[in-house]
Each structure stands twice: as structure tokens, then as C-alpha cells.
Design a protein around this motif. Structure first.
Motif, PDB file in Angstrom:
ATOM      1  N   ILE A 171       2.216  14.724  -3.171  1.00  0.00           N
ATOM      2  CA  ILE A 171       2.639  13.345  -2.985  1.00  0.00           C
ATOM      3  C   ILE A 171       4.159  13.262  -2.919  1.00  0.00           C
ATOM      4  O   ILE A 171       4.848  13.716  -3.824  1.00  0.00           O
ATOM      5  CB  ILE A 171       2.122  12.452  -4.125  1.00  0.00           C
ATOM      6  N   HIS A 172       4.652  12.662  -1.859  1.00  0.00           N
ATOM      7  CA  HIS A 172       6.074  12.385  -1.745  1.00  0.00           C
ATOM      8  C   HIS A 172       6.359  10.901  -1.981  1.00  0.00           C
ATOM      9  O   HIS A 172       7.351  10.543  -2.613  1.00  0.00           O
ATOM     10  CB  HIS A 172       6.606  12.803  -0.378  1.00  0.00           C
ATOM     11  N   VAL A 173       5.482  10.046  -1.460  1.00  0.00           N
ATOM     12  CA  VAL A 173       5.628   8.606  -1.576  1.00  0.00           C
ATOM     13  C   VAL A 173       4.284   7.993  -1.939  1.00  0.00           C
ATOM     14  O   VAL A 173       3.250   8.391  -1.397  1.00  0.00           O
ATOM     15  CB  VAL A 173       6.151   7.991  -0.263  1.00  0.00           C
ATOM     16  N   LEU A 174       4.292   7.030  -2.836  1.00  0.00           N
ATOM     17  CA  LEU A 174       3.119   6.235  -3.172  1.00  0.00           C
ATOM     18  C   LEU A 174       3.373   4.818  -2.681  1.00  0.00           C
ATOM     19  O   LEU A 174       4.388   4.219  -3.033  1.00  0.00           O
ATOM     20  CB  LEU A 174       2.877   6.246  -4.675  1.00  0.00           C
ATOM     21  N   GLY A 175       2.468   4.313  -1.880  1.00  0.00           N
ATOM     22  CA  GLY A 175       2.625   2.986  -1.326  1.00  0.00           C
ATOM     23  C   GLY A 175       1.490   2.059  -1.696  1.00  0.00           C
ATOM     24  O   GLY A 175       0.389   2.502  -2.029  1.00  0.00           O
ATOM     25  N   TRP A 176       1.775   0.770  -1.656  1.00  0.00           N
ATOM     26  CA  TRP A 176       0.775  -0.276  -1.818  1.00  0.00           C
ATOM     27  C   TRP A 176       0.649  -1.036  -0.505  1.00  0.00           C
ATOM     28  O   TRP A 176       1.661  -1.416   0.102  1.00  0.00           O
ATOM     29  CB  TRP A 176       1.145  -1.252  -2.931  1.00  0.00           C
ATOM     30  N   PHE A 177      -0.583  -1.259  -0.103  1.00  0.00           N
ATOM     31  CA  PHE A 177      -0.903  -2.061   1.066  1.00  0.00           C
ATOM     32  C   PHE A 177      -1.905  -3.127   0.667  1.00  0.00           C
ATOM     33  O   PHE A 177      -2.553  -3.024  -0.377  1.00  0.00           O
ATOM     34  CB  PHE A 177      -1.488  -1.192   2.183  1.00  0.00           C
ATOM     35  N   ARG A 178      -2.042  -4.144   1.509  1.00  0.00           N
ATOM     36  CA  ARG A 178      -3.047  -5.161   1.251  1.00  0.00           C
ATOM     37  C   ARG A 178      -3.684  -5.604   2.554  1.00  0.00           C
ATOM     38  O   ARG A 178      -3.064  -5.570   3.610  1.00  0.00           O
ATOM     39  CB  ARG A 178      -2.466  -6.360   0.496  1.00  0.00           C
ATOM     40  N   GLN A 179      -4.930  -6.035   2.453  1.00  0.00           N
ATOM     41  CA  GLN A 179      -5.667  -6.441   3.627  1.00  0.00           C
ATOM     42  C   GLN A 179      -6.557  -7.636   3.293  1.00  0.00           C
ATOM     43  O   GLN A 179      -7.417  -7.552   2.423  1.00  0.00           O
ATOM     44  CB  GLN A 179      -6.522  -5.294   4.160  1.00  0.00           C
ATOM     45  N   ALA A 180      -6.321  -8.727   3.979  1.00  0.00           N
ATOM     46  CA  ALA A 180      -7.163  -9.910   3.869  1.00  0.00           C
ATOM     47  C   ALA A 180      -8.262  -9.833   4.924  1.00  0.00           C
ATOM     48  O   ALA A 180      -8.107  -9.152   5.943  1.00  0.00           O
ATOM     49  CB  ALA A 180      -6.328 -11.171   4.053  1.00  0.00           C
ATOM     50  N   PRO A 181      -9.385 -10.528   4.715  1.00  0.00           N
ATOM     51  CA  PRO A 181     -10.471 -10.476   5.696  1.00  0.00           C
ATOM     52  C   PRO A 181     -10.004 -10.859   7.094  1.00  0.00           C
ATOM     53  O   PRO A 181      -9.327 -11.877   7.276  1.00  0.00           O
ATOM     54  CB  PRO A 181     -11.476 -11.493   5.154  1.00  0.00           C
ATOM     55  N   GLY A 182     -10.339 -10.036   8.068  1.00  0.00           N
ATOM     56  CA  GLY A 182      -9.965 -10.288   9.447  1.00  0.00           C
ATOM     57  C   GLY A 182      -8.519 -10.017   9.780  1.00  0.00           C
ATOM     58  O   GLY A 182      -8.094 -10.297  10.912  1.00  0.00           O
ATOM     59  N   LYS A 183      -7.764  -9.490   8.840  1.00  0.00           N
ATOM     60  CA  LYS A 183      -6.350  -9.231   9.048  1.00  0.00           C
ATOM     61  C   LYS A 183      -6.056  -7.733   9.023  1.00  0.00           C
ATOM     62  O   LYS A 183      -6.870  -6.931   8.583  1.00  0.00           O
ATOM     63  CB  LYS A 183      -5.509  -9.932   7.978  1.00  0.00           C
ATOM     64  N   ASP A 184      -4.874  -7.385   9.494  1.00  0.00           N
ATOM     65  CA  ASP A 184      -4.424  -5.999   9.442  1.00  0.00           C
ATOM     66  C   ASP A 184      -4.109  -5.590   8.014  1.00  0.00           C
ATOM     67  O   ASP A 184      -3.865  -6.433   7.150  1.00  0.00           O
ATOM     68  CB  ASP A 184      -3.173  -5.811  10.298  1.00  0.00           C
ATOM     69  N   ARG A 185      -4.112  -4.294   7.806  1.00  0.00           N
ATOM     70  CA  ARG A 185      -3.694  -3.758   6.526  1.00  0.00           C
ATOM     71  C   ARG A 185      -2.164  -3.671   6.526  1.00  0.00           C
ATOM     72  O   ARG A 185      -1.587  -2.895   7.288  1.00  0.00           O
ATOM     73  CB  ARG A 185      -4.318  -2.389   6.287  1.00  0.00           C
ATOM     74  N   ASP A 186      -1.529  -4.455   5.670  1.00  0.00           N
ATOM     75  CA  ASP A 186      -0.083  -4.617   5.697  1.00  0.00           C
ATOM     76  C   ASP A 186       0.598  -3.922   4.532  1.00  0.00           C
ATOM     77  O   ASP A 186       0.085  -3.886   3.411  1.00  0.00           O
ATOM     78  CB  ASP A 186       0.293  -6.101   5.668  1.00  0.00           C
ATOM     79  N   PHE A 187       1.772  -3.433   4.810  1.00  0.00           N
ATOM     80  CA  PHE A 187       2.606  -2.800   3.796  1.00  0.00           C
ATOM     81  C   PHE A 187       3.072  -3.814   2.767  1.00  0.00           C
ATOM     82  O   PHE A 187       3.446  -4.939   3.107  1.00  0.00           O
ATOM     83  CB  PHE A 187       3.816  -2.154   4.473  1.00  0.00           C
TER      84      PHE A 187
END
Length: 123
Positions: A31-47
């Protein structure tokens, strides 16, 4: 391989707070970077946010700056996302993910993903 497990999601009123956790196991040395993303129904997975596993400046998407804080505890192989002043538009499934290279806002650049934890903010 790296295994990631998110926890800490739930229902909260607007203006409230939650702290998400992501525990990593397996080949955490990759692991070099740990990121959080989020995704709402019908939406893209966003940073949302990311942090270097060995340190460095954390990064946030503009919509969460001043409200969310990403942190980590390497001894526990855990990264956290403290979410304050939550808004209904923060409602989404939140995922943590690993990047073996560098911080990137594009979800497809991340290799390993957790199953996600649901965050629902009501007004």
C-alpha cells in the motif's frame, strides 16, 4: 493481496458526525496510498479523500474540505475518515481502496476495495 473492511456507517441527522474505519490486512506493505470514495445510487464512484500510508499531506475533494478529516494508524493497519457537519448530499456508500502508486482521484486507478459502508444523512 490486500483485504479491506470498512465500518462505522449508519444513519445520522444533518449536522451530525460519524467516523468511518477501514482495516487493511494481507500484503499491507504494497500500500502506498489509502483512499476513500463514495457512491450514491445511480451515481459515479467519486473521490473523497486520500492519505499516503507512510505519511504526507492528506488530500480532499472540495466538497468535504473543512468537514472531513482523514487519518491513519499504521500499527493497527487502519485508516479513518472523521465526518463532521454532515449534509444529506453526503449520503452514499463509502469505500476505502488502495493505490500502489500515488494519490489519484480516479477510482479505476485503485487496486483493492472494501465492500463499503452505508452512510445516510437525513434532514
Amino acid at each position: 493481496q490486500v483485504q479491506l473492511v470498512e465500518s462505522g456507517g449508519g444513519l445520522v441527522q444533518a449536522g451530525g458526525s460519524l467516523r468511518l474505519s477501514c482495516n487493511a490486512s494481507g500484503r499491507t506493505d504494497s500500500i502506498h496510498v489509502l483512499g476513500w470514495f463514495r457512491q450514491a445510487p445511480g451515481k459515479d464512484r467519486d473521490f473523497v479523500a486520500a492519505i499516503g500510508w507512510s505519511g504526507g499531506t492528506p488530500y480532499y475533494t472540495d466538497s468535504v474540505k473543512g468537514r472531513f478529516i482523514i487519518s491513519k494508524d499504521n500499527a493497527k493497519n487502519t485508516v479513518y475518515l472523521q465526518m463532521n457537519s454532515l449534509k444529506p448530499e453526503d449520503t452514499a456508500v463509502y469505500y476505502c481502496a488502495t493505490n500502489s502508486e500515488s494519490v489519484d482521484r480516479r477510482a479505476w486507478q485503485y487496486e483493492y476495495w472494501g465492500q463499503g459502508t452505508q452512510v445516510t444523512v437525513s434532514s
